[in-house]
Write a protein that holds these residues in place. Structure first.
Motif, PDB file in Angstrom:
ATOM      1  N   ILE A  27      38.613  30.051  56.369  1.00 22.36           N
ATOM      2  CA  ILE A  27      38.238  29.086  55.330  1.00 22.36           C
ATOM      3  C   ILE A  27      36.793  29.317  54.894  1.00 22.36           C
ATOM      4  O   ILE A  27      36.468  29.253  53.699  1.00 22.36           O
ATOM      5  N   TYR A  28      35.916  29.605  55.867  1.00 24.73           N
ATOM      6  CA  TYR A  28      34.514  29.861  55.530  1.00 24.73           C
ATOM      7  C   TYR A  28      34.373  31.119  54.670  1.00 24.73           C
ATOM      8  O   TYR A  28      33.641  31.129  53.669  1.00 24.73           O
ATOM      9  N   LEU A  29      35.085  32.173  55.027  1.00 21.67           N
ATOM     10  CA  LEU A  29      34.994  33.419  54.268  1.00 21.67           C
ATOM     11  C   LEU A  29      35.554  33.255  52.855  1.00 21.67           C
ATOM     12  O   LEU A  29      34.999  33.781  51.890  1.00 21.67           O
ATOM     13  N   ILE A  30      36.651  32.508  52.728  1.00 18.18           N
ATOM     14  CA  ILE A  30      37.206  32.264  51.398  1.00 18.18           C
ATOM     15  C   ILE A  30      36.216  31.463  50.549  1.00 18.18           C
ATOM     16  O   ILE A  30      35.977  31.776  49.381  1.00 18.18           O
ATOM     17  N   GLY A  31      35.623  30.424  51.157  1.00 13.05           N
ATOM     18  CA  GLY A  31      34.637  29.643  50.420  1.00 13.05           C
ATOM     19  C   GLY A  31      33.398  30.444  50.063  1.00 13.05           C
ATOM     20  O   GLY A  31      32.841  30.286  48.967  1.00 13.05           O
ATOM     21  N   LEU A  32      32.991  31.329  50.971  1.00 15.52           N
ATOM     22  CA  LEU A  32      31.821  32.162  50.698  1.00 15.52           C
ATOM     23  C   LEU A  32      32.048  33.062  49.490  1.00 15.52           C
ATOM     24  O   LEU A  32      31.185  33.185  48.613  1.00 15.52           O
ATOM     25  N   LEU A  33      33.216  33.698  49.430  1.00  8.71           N
ATOM     26  CA  LEU A  33      33.509  34.584  48.306  1.00  8.71           C
ATOM     27  C   LEU A  33      33.853  33.816  47.037  1.00  8.71           C
ATOM     28  O   LEU A  33      33.641  34.315  45.933  1.00  8.71           O
ATOM     29  N   ALA A  34      34.390  32.589  47.187  1.00  9.07           N
ATOM     30  CA  ALA A  34      34.694  31.789  46.007  1.00  9.07           C
ATOM     31  C   ALA A  34      33.433  31.341  45.284  1.00  9.07           C
ATOM     32  O   ALA A  34      33.457  31.135  44.063  1.00  9.07           O
ATOM     33  N   ARG A  43      31.873  44.268  47.223  1.00 10.47           N
ATOM     34  CA  ARG A  43      30.815  44.935  47.974  1.00 10.47           C
ATOM     35  C   ARG A  43      31.206  45.122  49.427  1.00 10.47           C
ATOM     36  O   ARG A  43      31.957  44.336  49.996  1.00 10.47           O
ATOM     37  N   TRP A  44      30.682  46.185  49.999  1.00  7.06           N
ATOM     38  CA  TRP A  44      30.919  46.452  51.432  1.00  7.06           C
ATOM     39  C   TRP A  44      29.667  47.088  52.033  1.00  7.06           C
ATOM     40  O   TRP A  44      29.125  48.016  51.445  1.00  7.06           O
ATOM     41  N   SER A 235      46.554  39.241  39.404  1.00  9.07           N
ATOM     42  CA  SER A 235      45.220  38.654  39.271  1.00  9.07           C
ATOM     43  C   SER A 235      44.190  39.470  40.047  1.00  9.07           C
ATOM     44  O   SER A 235      44.512  40.116  41.055  1.00  9.07           O
ATOM     45  N   PRO A 236      42.918  39.467  39.593  1.00 11.95           N
ATOM     46  CA  PRO A 236      41.862  40.167  40.332  1.00 11.95           C
ATOM     47  C   PRO A 236      41.572  39.488  41.671  1.00 11.95           C
ATOM     48  O   PRO A 236      41.948  38.337  41.902  1.00 11.95           O
ATOM     49  N   LEU A 237      40.869  40.200  42.511  1.00 12.85           N
ATOM     50  CA  LEU A 237      40.643  39.719  43.870  1.00 12.85           C
ATOM     51  C   LEU A 237      39.830  38.429  43.888  1.00 12.85           C
ATOM     52  O   LEU A 237      40.115  37.513  44.669  1.00 12.85           O
ATOM     53  N   TYR A 238      38.818  38.325  43.036  1.00  9.85           N
ATOM     54  CA  TYR A 238      37.992  37.125  43.050  1.00  9.85           C
ATOM     55  C   TYR A 238      38.768  35.906  42.583  1.00  9.85           C
ATOM     56  O   TYR A 238      38.487  34.780  42.994  1.00  9.85           O
ATOM     57  N   PHE A 239      39.774  36.094  41.722  1.00 10.29           N
ATOM     58  CA  PHE A 239      40.643  34.992  41.307  1.00 10.29           C
ATOM     59  C   PHE A 239      41.408  34.447  42.508  1.00 10.29           C
ATOM     60  O   PHE A 239      41.583  33.233  42.646  1.00 10.29           O
TER      61      PHE A 239
END
Length: 271
Positions: A27-34, A43-44, A235-239
């Motif tokens: 959940i934290y990682l999804i929120g971070l990227l959202a 980015r990597w 859909s793109p990844l950020y979507f």
């Protein structure tokens, strides 16, 4: 004995911490990227701290075609599910809590067994039935299915709520001139309101997150989970990250609100 107790506490809290990390880390990682710029998703290595917070990704998701309409449909379906589930489940829970009749435990077990049947088995019969009665591709169709899914939980939760309220209070009210219905409305119902509110919000979470029935029973009137699922591959990844956070955030907020009521139902004191 003290050494064993110390080791047991360490294992207990360590296991609880690992379980919490297992649940909260995605959940934290999804929120971070959202809440990062759209190109930051690619980015990597990705930073684990919110170094460049931005609402660009969330704005893109909210402004995407169909998102606001699907969100409105999800809210309508969830509210209809709450109303129908409480209207049907609360009286059934009260009956199980107050009245002793042959087969009461069998009824409880039968209510639980209704959740054993996977929705995939019923998908085609449900779709055909709603097409015939003219409810296909409407919020009412999805709300009825969600009500059937949530009803066992509502019945069992409200039954526990009413069992915690002493019957003597209603009997005392009836000795003072109240009818059984008036005693229920004036005594039991006000005391049960926190538990009923918890059951209704729990029903909201079930309806908000459900995707399979909404996907099968709608084409143009998609709910938000159904919309995200149908456009996921294109859909793109950020979507996807923005959509995931947009869907999980309301459920998390509601669960944090009702946790104290659920703990009280299970006999756990929370602050």
């Amino acid at each position: 004995m003290k050494g064993r107790s110390w080791i047991a506490d360490l294992l207990w809290y360590g296991g609880a911490l690992l379980l919490a990390l297992w649940v909260l880390a995605p959940i934290y990682l999804i929120g971070l990227l959202a809440f990062s710029p759209r190109m930051a998703v690619y980015r990597w290595p990705r930073p684990l701290l919110p170094l460049e917070a931005s609402v660009e990704t969330m704005r893109f998701f909210v402004n995407a075609t169909g998102t606001l309409a699907a969100t409105r449909n999800s809210l309508v379906v969830a509210l209809l599910t709450m109303i129908l589930s409480l209207a049907l489940g609360a009286p059934a829970g009260y009956a199980l809590a107050r009245f002793i009749f042959p087969g009461r435990e069998a009824v409880r077990m039968g209510i639980l067994m209704t959740r054993m049947f996977p929705m995939a088995i019923l998908s085609i019969p449900l779709a055909v039935t709603f097409i015939r009665i003219g409810l296909y591709d409407t919020p009412w169709a999805v709300a009825l299915v969600h009500t059937a899914m949530a009803l066992p939980f509502v019945i069992l939760i409200t039954s526990s709520v009413f069992m915690a309220i002493p019957r003597d209070l209603e009997e005392a009210a009836m000795t003072l001139g109240c009818s059984p219905l008036t005693a229920f409305l004036r005594v039991s119902l006000p005391l049960a309101l926190p538990g009923l509110a918890a059951a209704s919000l729990f029903t909201f979470v079930i309806s908000w997150n459900e995707v399979f029935a909404a996907t099968i029973l709608t084409l143009r009137q998609r709910t938000l989970p159904a919309l995200v699922l149908t456009v996921l591959n294109e859909s793109p990844l950020y979507f996807r990250f923005a959509g995931g956070f947009f869907m999980v955030a309301p459920a998390m907020i509601i669960l944090l609100i009702i946790r104290r009521y659920l703990f009280n139902l299970w006999g756990v004191v929370s602050r």
